[in-house]
Design an enzyme around this catalytic site. Sequence first.
Site, PDB file in Angstrom:
ATOM      1  N   HIS A   1      -4.283  -1.463  -4.595  1.00  0.00           N
ATOM      2  CA  HIS A   1      -3.998  -2.140  -3.366  1.00  0.00           C
ATOM      3  C   HIS A   1      -5.143  -1.577  -2.392  1.00  0.00           C
ATOM      4  O   HIS A   1      -4.449  -0.967  -1.605  1.00  0.00           O
ATOM      5  CB  HIS A   1      -2.614  -2.024  -2.970  1.00  0.00           C
ATOM      6  CG  HIS A   1      -2.063  -3.019  -1.874  1.00  0.00           C
ATOM      7  ND1 HIS A   1      -2.987  -3.622  -1.180  1.00  0.00           N
ATOM      8  CD2 HIS A   1      -0.913  -3.384  -1.493  1.00  0.00           C
ATOM      9  CE1 HIS A   1      -2.154  -4.459  -0.386  1.00  0.00           C
ATOM     10  NE2 HIS A   1      -0.974  -4.271  -0.540  1.00  0.00           N
TER      11      HIS A   1
ATOM     12  N   ARG B   1       3.484  -9.261   4.477  1.00  0.00           N
ATOM     13  CA  ARG B   1       2.351  -8.694   5.365  1.00  0.00           C
ATOM     14  C   ARG B   1       0.915  -9.008   4.932  1.00  0.00           C
ATOM     15  O   ARG B   1       0.071  -9.137   5.798  1.00  0.00           O
ATOM     16  CB  ARG B   1       2.629  -7.145   5.544  1.00  0.00           C
ATOM     17  CG  ARG B   1       3.320  -6.513   6.528  1.00  0.00           C
ATOM     18  CD  ARG B   1       4.018  -5.227   5.993  1.00  0.00           C
ATOM     19  NE  ARG B   1       4.841  -5.594   4.756  1.00  0.00           N
ATOM     20  CZ  ARG B   1       6.106  -5.965   4.961  1.00  0.00           C
ATOM     21  NH1 ARG B   1       6.819  -6.247   6.076  1.00  0.00           N
ATOM     22  NH2 ARG B   1       6.900  -6.413   4.039  1.00  0.00           N
ATOM     23  N   THR B   2       0.818  -8.689   3.666  1.00  0.00           N
ATOM     24  CA  THR B   2      -0.727  -8.628   3.223  1.00  0.00           C
ATOM     25  C   THR B   2      -1.343  -9.881   3.623  1.00  0.00           C
ATOM     26  O   THR B   2      -2.596  -9.986   4.103  1.00  0.00           O
ATOM     27  CB  THR B   2      -0.979  -8.090   1.919  1.00  0.00           C
ATOM     28  OG1 THR B   2      -0.153  -6.919   1.835  1.00  0.00           O
ATOM     29  CG2 THR B   2      -2.422  -8.037   1.461  1.00  0.00           C
TER      30      THR B   2
ATOM     31  N   LYS C   1      -0.370 -25.169 -13.825  1.00  0.00           N
ATOM     32  CA  LYS C   1      -0.862 -25.971 -15.032  1.00  0.00           C
ATOM     33  C   LYS C   1      -1.625 -25.463 -16.193  1.00  0.00           C
ATOM     34  O   LYS C   1      -1.924 -26.011 -16.845  1.00  0.00           O
ATOM     35  CB  LYS C   1      -1.708 -27.106 -14.298  1.00  0.00           C
ATOM     36  CG  LYS C   1      -1.066 -28.139 -13.346  1.00  0.00           C
ATOM     37  CD  LYS C   1      -2.005 -29.095 -12.825  1.00  0.00           C
ATOM     38  CE  LYS C   1      -1.659 -29.711 -11.449  1.00  0.00           C
ATOM     39  NZ  LYS C   1      -2.644 -30.482 -10.913  1.00  0.00           N
TER      40      LYS C   1
ATOM     41  N   ARG D   1      -3.959 -11.865  -4.616  1.00  0.00           N
ATOM     42  CA  ARG D   1      -2.981 -10.927  -5.079  1.00  0.00           C
ATOM     43  C   ARG D   1      -2.365 -11.525  -6.570  1.00  0.00           C
ATOM     44  O   ARG D   1      -2.288 -12.578  -6.512  1.00  0.00           O
ATOM     45  CB  ARG D   1      -1.737 -10.746  -4.246  1.00  0.00           C
ATOM     46  CG  ARG D   1      -0.647 -10.094  -4.703  1.00  0.00           C
ATOM     47  CD  ARG D   1       0.468  -9.691  -3.901  1.00  0.00           C
ATOM     48  NE  ARG D   1      -0.127  -8.687  -2.871  1.00  0.00           N
ATOM     49  CZ  ARG D   1       0.677  -8.040  -2.190  1.00  0.00           C
ATOM     50  NH1 ARG D   1       2.170  -8.601  -1.891  1.00  0.00           N
ATOM     51  NH2 ARG D   1       0.315  -7.191  -1.516  1.00  0.00           N
TER      52      ARG D   1
HETATM   53  C1  NCD Z   1       3.170  -3.041  -1.158  1.00  0.00           C
HETATM   54  C2  NCD Z   1       2.555  -4.054  -2.411  1.00  0.00           C
HETATM   55  O1  NCD Z   1       2.597  -5.390  -2.513  1.00  0.00           O
HETATM   56  O2  NCD Z   1       2.270  -3.172  -3.440  1.00  0.00           O
HETATM   57  N1  NCD Z   1       3.414  -4.218  -0.030  1.00  0.00           N
HETATM   58  C3  NCD Z   1       2.378  -4.464   0.857  1.00  0.00           C
HETATM   59  O3  NCD Z   1       1.460  -4.904   0.653  1.00  0.00           O
HETATM   60  N2  NCD Z   1       2.321  -4.108   2.029  1.00  0.00           N
HETATM   61  C4  NCD Z   1       4.262  -2.126  -1.430  1.00  0.00           C
HETATM   62  C5  NCD Z   1       5.519  -2.919  -2.094  1.00  0.00           C
HETATM   63  O4  NCD Z   1       5.507  -3.877  -2.429  1.00  0.00           O
HETATM   64  O5  NCD Z   1       6.257  -2.202  -2.393  1.00  0.00           O
END
Ligand code: NCD
Length: 325
Positions: free
Chosen positions: A148, A70-71, A99, A120
Site C-alpha cells: 500500500h 480514506r484512500t 460481468k 485497489r
Molecule cells: C488500510 C488498508 O486498506 O490497507 N487502510 C487505509 O488504506 N488507510 C489499513 C486497513 O484497512 O487496516
Amino acid sequence: MNTSLNTLIFLNFRRLELTLKHLISPMDFTIEETNDLLALAERIKDNPDKYAHVCDGKKIATLFYEPSTRTRLSFETAMINLGGQVIGFSSAQSSSAAKGESVADTIRVISCFADICAMRHPKEGAPTVASQFSDIPVINAGDGGHNHPTQTLTDLLTIKLLKGDLNNLTIGLCGDLKFGRTVHSLINAMVRYSNTRFVLISPNELRIPDYLRKEVLDANNIDYLETDELEKNMPDLDILYMTRVQRERFFNEEDYVRLKDSFILDEKKMQYARDDMFVLHPLPRVNEISVSVDKDPRAVYFKQVQYGVYARMALIMKLLDIKEP
Ligand code: NCD
C-alpha cells in the site's frame, strides 16, 4: 510499411514506455525520489493555493474493487485540490468485473477516459498487471495483503513532519503484521533510512511474513525485535504504528475472534511512552486504540489522514510530470 515510419513508431512507443511511471511498490521510487516527493508535499501543505490549478483539465480514475473510505476519497480530494476531476467506481459489484471483465481489459478502457488511475484490488499483483496494459500511470492503492505504497508516503510524510527526520528512529509496529499491507510497505520504505530499528509487536500467529524477515530485514542488516509485549517496549519507541487485525484476510472467523483484541492501546499504556513519541494508525480503527487516547496530543492518526492528501497531491504531480508552478 517503410523503414522510417517503422522507426518512428518504434521510437514513439519507446518514448511512451520510458516516460510512463507507475507506483506499485514503495521501492519503485529511489530514496532520493521519495524524499523529493515528500519535500513537494510539504511545499503543497504550506501553500496549497499555489497548486490549485496545476491539474486543470486532468482526470483521475479511482478503480476500487475493495472497500475504502480514506484512500479513495483522499485521491479524489487530492485531484480536485489540484484543479482536476474524478471518475471511477467504489466496488467490484458496480463495475464490469461483476460481468467477468479482466483487469487488463478494464485498464485499456480506463486509459481512454482518464490521465492517471488509482487501483485497489483484493488480489495481490492486480495493479502490476494493470500497469502492463495501461497507457496511463497506475497507482497501487492497496493490493491484497501485499503493498500500500501511498499509505506509506502518507506515513513517511507524517513522521517527517512530526519528528523532523526519517533517520535514527525506533518504530514499533503493532497488531496484524502478517496481513497488514501498510506494515509491509512501511518496512520496505524505512529500511532505506539510516539507523532504523523496528519493534515488531504481534501475536505469534500474526508475525511478519518470512520474505520480509529474510529478504528485507536480514538482508539489510536491520536491527529488529519480534515480541508479543506492547507495554514493556513502549518507552523505547519514537513511533508506535497501530494496525487492526485484517478480518477479511482470515480463513476462519474463529481465529479472527480469538486474535482481534490482542492489543488495545489505552491511556494507561500511553503513560509508558515518551512525550515525543507519536501514535500513527492507517485507519480504520476497530478496537485497537481506545477512543480515550484520541485526546492525547501524541495521537496523530487524524492528522495523518490530512497529510495523506498532500502526499497524494505530490504523487499525482510527479506521475503526470507536472512542473512546479
Ligand atoms: C488500510 C488498508 O486498506 O490497507 N487502510 C487505509 O488504506 N488507510 C489499513 C486497513 O484497512 O487496516
